[in-house]
Design an enzyme around this catalytic site. Structure first.
Site, PDB file in Angstrom:
ATOM      1  N   GLY A 239       0.792  -1.221  -0.096  1.00 47.81           N
ATOM      2  CA  GLY A 239       0.129   0.078  -0.082  1.00 47.81           C
ATOM      3  C   GLY A 239       0.628   1.281  -0.060  1.00 47.81           C
ATOM      4  O   GLY A 239       0.633   2.287  -0.784  1.00 47.81           O
ATOM      5  N   SER A 240       1.805   1.264   0.780  1.00 51.47           N
ATOM      6  CA  SER A 240       3.036   2.426   0.730  1.00 51.47           C
ATOM      7  C   SER A 240       3.594   2.751  -0.796  1.00 51.47           C
ATOM      8  O   SER A 240       3.476   3.871  -1.045  1.00 51.47           O
ATOM      9  CB  SER A 240       3.955   2.183   1.729  1.00 51.47           C
ATOM     10  OG  SER A 240       3.354   2.287   3.059  1.00 51.47           O
TER      11      SER A 240
ATOM     12  N   THR B 170      11.063  -8.043 -11.646  1.00 53.25           N
ATOM     13  CA  THR B 170      10.261  -9.320 -11.814  1.00 53.25           C
ATOM     14  C   THR B 170       9.174  -9.496 -10.992  1.00 53.25           C
ATOM     15  O   THR B 170       9.167  -9.257 -10.052  1.00 53.25           O
ATOM     16  CB  THR B 170      11.484 -10.496 -11.530  1.00 53.25           C
ATOM     17  OG1 THR B 170      12.446 -10.021 -12.354  1.00 53.25           O
ATOM     18  CG2 THR B 170      10.962 -11.893 -11.571  1.00 53.25           C
TER      19      THR B 170
ATOM     20  N   CYS C 140       2.391   1.864  11.893  1.00 51.99           N
ATOM     21  CA  CYS C 140       3.575   2.314  11.226  1.00 51.99           C
ATOM     22  C   CYS C 140       4.178   3.415  12.243  1.00 51.99           C
ATOM     23  O   CYS C 140       5.208   3.942  12.188  1.00 51.99           O
ATOM     24  CB  CYS C 140       3.142   2.980  10.085  1.00 51.99           C
ATOM     25  SG  CYS C 140       2.457   1.803   8.931  1.00 51.99           S
TER      26      CYS C 140
END
EC number: 2.8.1.7
Length: 393
Positions: A72-73, A238, A326
């Site tokens: 998400g970040s 990749t 966080c």
């Protein structure tokens, strides 16, 4: 510690067994690089597209509008930084809110240092954006509005459809951080006029290290990671095939049981809220009472320090948090709680409990019974509480 109750599902969720099972072959048996031309590896390209189909269908998007990221970040950073770069010739103004995740707020600060102007909208006491404030903040130079779908700390759901309508009426791109909402709430990007959307696999029983970025066709956002031609030349590197299989499987699982799962979570959540508010004095519920994530309950307790509360709950086998994972190392009170108007001393005494479908009312009884004792004990040691009680008498 004989009992463990995990009530921090906003921080991360347990990877579902069927998700792990789906991922395992892609570590050992089907390990080929999807960019290779031989069939053993090229088969993984089709597997990736199948997961893209699943996620696109879940939010009403087109398959080629879904990109896989590292989380998400990264998706939030991509939305803000690359929109700012791509649309700099149109304007330099971005609108967001004071209660966003730090993946948005710190990215906005980064852009401010590079000449962009950011408006941070206030919210009301429930944590909702005021639409009149949003309209008033729009300038001729506004290129992006970024408002989270639902808040990760207090659970409040934003009026996303109305915000999207305002953005599109003014020809402004609209991004939403849907990390907490994806898999918990129905989302349709067309109905809500969403141009970009971020999500993260580990928030809905998928693996960590894999995320989603939805980019509407026609949005001229640029590449965030440069290198190879992966993800249609927009996100080099990749592909994380096991992670992509995992997030696709988790999304399919979340979509299939969303209605039943969230109905149970709401019932247990409301039972938790009612017990806490009725049985523990001098506490308040943070966030909107009903327009909140199905599994979220956030409280503030006067005369209690949040870190002590968490430590004592942990000793009882209860995993909880005081806000975003966080910022768990920070001694500062939550920016979200300050934004909804709580004074520092009350914001410091916050507790976030986020459920999953496995939590039963009996588990909540254990949590609340212990919480009552812990809060009472911590208040007994508080000189502020002692002074308060004397004044009441």
């Amino acid at each position: 510690m004989s009992k463990l109750l995990y009530l921090d599902n906003a921080a991360t969720t347990k990877t579902a067994p069927e998700v792990v099972e789906a991922m395992l072959p892609y570590f050992t048996e089907k390990f080929g690089n999807p960019s290779s031309v031989y069939s053993f590896a090229a088969a993984n390209k089709e597997v990736i597209n199948q997961q893209r189909d699943t996620i696109a269908e879940m939010i009403g998007a087109k398959t080629n509008e879904i990109y896989f990221t590292g989380g998400g970040s990264e998706s939030d950073n991509w939305a803000l930084k690359c929109t700012a770069e791509a649309y700099a010739n149109k304007g330099n103004h971005i609108i967001t809110t004071k209660i966003e995740h730090h993946a948005i707020l710190h990215t906005a600060e980064y852009l401010e240092k590079r000449g962009f102007e950011i408006t941070y909208l206030d919210v009301d006491e429930d944590g909702k954006v005021k639409l009149d404030d949003l309209k008033a903040a729009i300038r001729p130079t506004t290129i992006l509005i970024s408002v989270m779908f639902a808040n990760n700390e207090i659970g409040t759901i934003q009026p996303i459809k109305e915000i999207g309508e305002i953005a599109h009426e003014h020809g402004i791109l609209f991004h939403t951080d849907a990390v907490q909402a994806f898999g918990q709430l129905p989302i349709n990007v067309d109905e809500c006029h969403i141009d970009m959307l971020s999500a993260s696999g580990h928030k809905f029983n998928g693996p960590k290290g894999i995320g989603i970025m939805y980019i509407r066709t026609g949005v001229k956002i640029r590449s965030f990671i440069h290198g190879g031609a992966q993800e249609r030349k927009r996100r080099a590197g990749t592909e994380n095939v096991p992670g992509i299989v995992g997030i696709g499987t988790a999304a399919k699982r979340a979509a299939a049981n969303m209605e039943e799962r969230t109905a149970k979570e709401r019932e247990v959540r409301d039972y938790l809220i009612d017990r806490v508010l009725n049985e523990i004095p001098y506490c308040r519920l943070n966030g909107h009472r009903t327009d909140r994530l199905p599994n979220n309950a956030n409280f503030s307790f006067q005369f209690v320090e949040g870190e002590s509360l968490l430590i004592k709950l942990d000793m009882k086998g209860i995993c909880a948090s005081s806000g975003s994972a966080c910022t768990s190392g920070s001694l500062d009170p939550s920016h979200v709680l300050l934004a909804i108007g709580l004074p520092h001393e009350i914001a410091h005494g916050s507790l976030r409990l986020t459920l999953n479908e496995e939590i039963e009312k009996e588990d909540i009884d254990y949590v609340v019974d212990n919480l009552k004792e812990i809060v009472a004990h911590l208040r007994e040691m508080s000189p502020l509480y002692e002074d308060f009680i004397k004044k009441q008498k």
